[in-house]
Motif scaffolding. Structure first.
Motif, short mmCIF file in Angstrom:
data_model
loop_
_atom_site.label_atom_id
_atom_site.label_comp_id
_atom_site.label_asym_id
_atom_site.label_seq_id
_atom_site.Cartn_x
_atom_site.Cartn_y
_atom_site.Cartn_z
N TRP A 143 0.50 -7.87 -72.15
CA TRP A 143 0.97 -9.11 -72.78
C TRP A 143 0.72 -10.30 -71.86
O TRP A 143 0.18 -11.32 -72.28
CB TRP A 143 2.45 -9.03 -73.13
N ALA A 144 1.14 -10.17 -70.59
CA ALA A 144 1.04 -11.29 -69.66
C ALA A 144 -0.40 -11.65 -69.32
O ALA A 144 -0.71 -12.81 -69.04
CB ALA A 144 1.84 -10.98 -68.39
N LEU A 145 -1.28 -10.66 -69.33
CA LEU A 145 -2.68 -10.92 -68.97
C LEU A 145 -3.48 -11.52 -70.13
O LEU A 145 -4.34 -12.36 -69.91
CB LEU A 145 -3.35 -9.62 -68.51
N LEU A 146 -3.20 -11.07 -71.34
CA LEU A 146 -3.93 -11.59 -72.50
C LEU A 146 -3.48 -13.02 -72.79
O LEU A 146 -2.29 -13.31 -72.75
CB LEU A 146 -3.72 -10.69 -73.72
N PRO A 147 -4.40 -13.92 -73.08
CA PRO A 147 -4.03 -15.33 -73.25
C PRO A 147 -3.43 -15.65 -74.63
O PRO A 147 -3.93 -16.49 -75.37
CB PRO A 147 -5.36 -16.07 -73.02
N PHE A 148 -2.32 -14.99 -74.96
CA PHE A 148 -1.66 -15.21 -76.24
C PHE A 148 -1.03 -16.60 -76.37
O PHE A 148 -0.70 -17.02 -77.46
CB PHE A 148 -0.58 -14.14 -76.48
N TRP A 149 -0.87 -17.31 -75.23
CA TRP A 149 -0.28 -18.64 -75.30
C TRP A 149 -1.11 -19.58 -76.16
O TRP A 149 -0.62 -20.58 -76.66
CB TRP A 149 -0.06 -19.22 -73.90
N LEU A 150 -2.38 -19.24 -76.35
CA LEU A 150 -3.24 -20.07 -77.19
C LEU A 150 -2.73 -20.15 -78.63
O LEU A 150 -2.93 -21.15 -79.31
CB LEU A 150 -4.67 -19.52 -77.20
N TRP A 151 -2.07 -19.07 -79.08
CA TRP A 151 -1.62 -19.01 -80.47
C TRP A 151 -0.14 -19.26 -80.63
O TRP A 151 0.29 -19.76 -81.66
CB TRP A 151 -1.97 -17.64 -81.08
N ILE A 152 0.67 -18.91 -79.61
CA ILE A 152 2.12 -19.07 -79.77
C ILE A 152 2.70 -20.18 -78.90
O ILE A 152 3.87 -20.49 -79.00
CB ILE A 152 2.87 -17.75 -79.50
N GLY A 153 1.89 -20.75 -78.04
CA GLY A 153 2.35 -21.80 -77.15
C GLY A 153 2.85 -21.24 -75.83
O GLY A 153 3.33 -20.11 -75.77
N VAL A 154 2.75 -22.05 -74.79
CA VAL A 154 3.13 -21.61 -73.45
C VAL A 154 4.62 -21.27 -73.34
O VAL A 154 4.97 -20.24 -72.76
CB VAL A 154 2.70 -22.65 -72.38
N PRO A 155 5.56 -22.08 -73.91
CA PRO A 155 6.98 -21.73 -73.75
C PRO A 155 7.34 -20.36 -74.34
O PRO A 155 7.99 -19.56 -73.68
CB PRO A 155 7.71 -22.86 -74.48
N ALA A 156 6.90 -20.08 -75.56
CA ALA A 156 7.20 -18.79 -76.19
C ALA A 156 6.54 -17.65 -75.43
O ALA A 156 7.15 -16.60 -75.19
CB ALA A 156 6.75 -18.78 -77.64
N PHE A 157 5.30 -17.86 -75.02
CA PHE A 157 4.57 -16.86 -74.25
C PHE A 157 5.32 -16.55 -72.95
O PHE A 157 5.49 -15.38 -72.58
CB PHE A 157 3.16 -17.36 -73.94
N THR A 158 5.78 -17.58 -72.26
CA THR A 158 6.48 -17.42 -70.99
C THR A 158 7.79 -16.66 -71.17
O THR A 158 8.12 -15.77 -70.38
CB THR A 158 6.74 -18.79 -70.35
#
Length: 191
Positions: A143-158
Motif C-alpha cells: 500500500w505504502a509503496l504504490l502511488p495510490f495518493w494519485l487517486w485518493i489524495g495525500v491525506p487519505a493515503f497517509t
C-alpha cells in the motif's frame, strides 16, 4: 510433474537482489511521486512480485515434498531483506516514521541472529504468528509503496498508510514476544 529440487531455494534467494533493486528504484523515484512516478511504480511492483515469491517457494517445497533446512532458515531472512529495505526506503523518504522502522528492524534481525546462532542445533521455522506478521507487513508496504495518493489524495493515503504500518508494528512486536516465549518453553522442555 517433477520440479528441480533446488527451485524453491533459488526462488527464496532471488528475493534478496529484488530487495536491493526495489530499494534503489524507490529512492530514485523520490518522495510521494515528486520526482519520478515510473520508478516508484517499478519499485512497488518489484516489491509485490518479490513478496509473492514467498508464497510460491513455500508452496512448491511443500507440494513436492522438498522442504529443506536451507529454505526454513533463508526464507524468513529473504523476507526480512525485502520488507526491511521497503521500510527503510520509506523512512528515508519521510513516508514512515523512523521509530516504527527501528522497532521492526530490531525485532526482525534480533530473531534472525538468534536463528542463525542456533542453526547448528536445530532450524526454527516461522511460526503462524510470524507468517501473519509477514503478510500484514507485505500488505502495509505494498500500500505504502504504490502511488495510490494519485487517486485518493495525500491525506487519505497517509492515514491509511499509518494505520496499516501501525498494525504491522504491533504484530511485529507480538510475534517477537511469541517467538521468545516459544524458545524459552522449548529450552525448558529440553532441560
Amino acid at each position: 510433474m517433477a520440479i528441480p529440487r533446488q527451485l524453491p531455494n533459488a526462488i527464496t534467494v532471488v528475493r534478496i537482489p529484488l530487495a536491493v533493486v526495489s530499494f534503489v528504484l524507490l529512492l530514485m523515484g523520490g518522495v510521494l511521486g515528486a520526482d519520478d512516478l515510473t520508478l516508484r511504480w517499478i519499485a512497488a511492483i518489484i516489491f509485490v512480485v518479490g513478496m509473492a515469491t514467498d508464497w510460491v517457494d513455500g508452496y512448491l517445497a511443500r507440494r513436492h515434498g522438498i522442504v529443506s533446512d536451507f529454505g526454513k532458515l533463508w526464507d524468513p531472512i529473504a523476507d526480512k531483506f525485502l520488507t526491511g529495505a521497503g521500510f527503510v526506503g520509506l523512512a528515508i523518504l519521510g513516508e514512515v516514521w523512523w521509530w516504527m522502522v527501528v522497532v521492526i528492524l530490531i525485532r526482525e534481525w534480533g530473531i534472525t541472529i538468534h536463528r542463525l546462532m542456533i542453526a547448528n542445533e536445530h532450524v526454527v521455522a516461522a511460526a503462524w504468528m510470524g507468517k501473519i506478521k509477514t503478510v500484514v507487513q507485505a500488505v502495509a508496504l505494498s500500500w505504502a509503496l504504490l502511488p495510490f495518493w494519485l487517486w485518493i489524495g495525500v491525506p487519505a493515503f497517509t492515514i491509511i498508510s499509518l494505520v496499516l504500518v501501525s498494525t504491522a508494528v504491533l504484530l511485529t512486536i507480538a510475534s517477537g514476544i511469541d517467538y521468545v516465549v516459544a524458545q524459552v518453553r522449548g529450552a525448558r522442555r529440553a532441560a
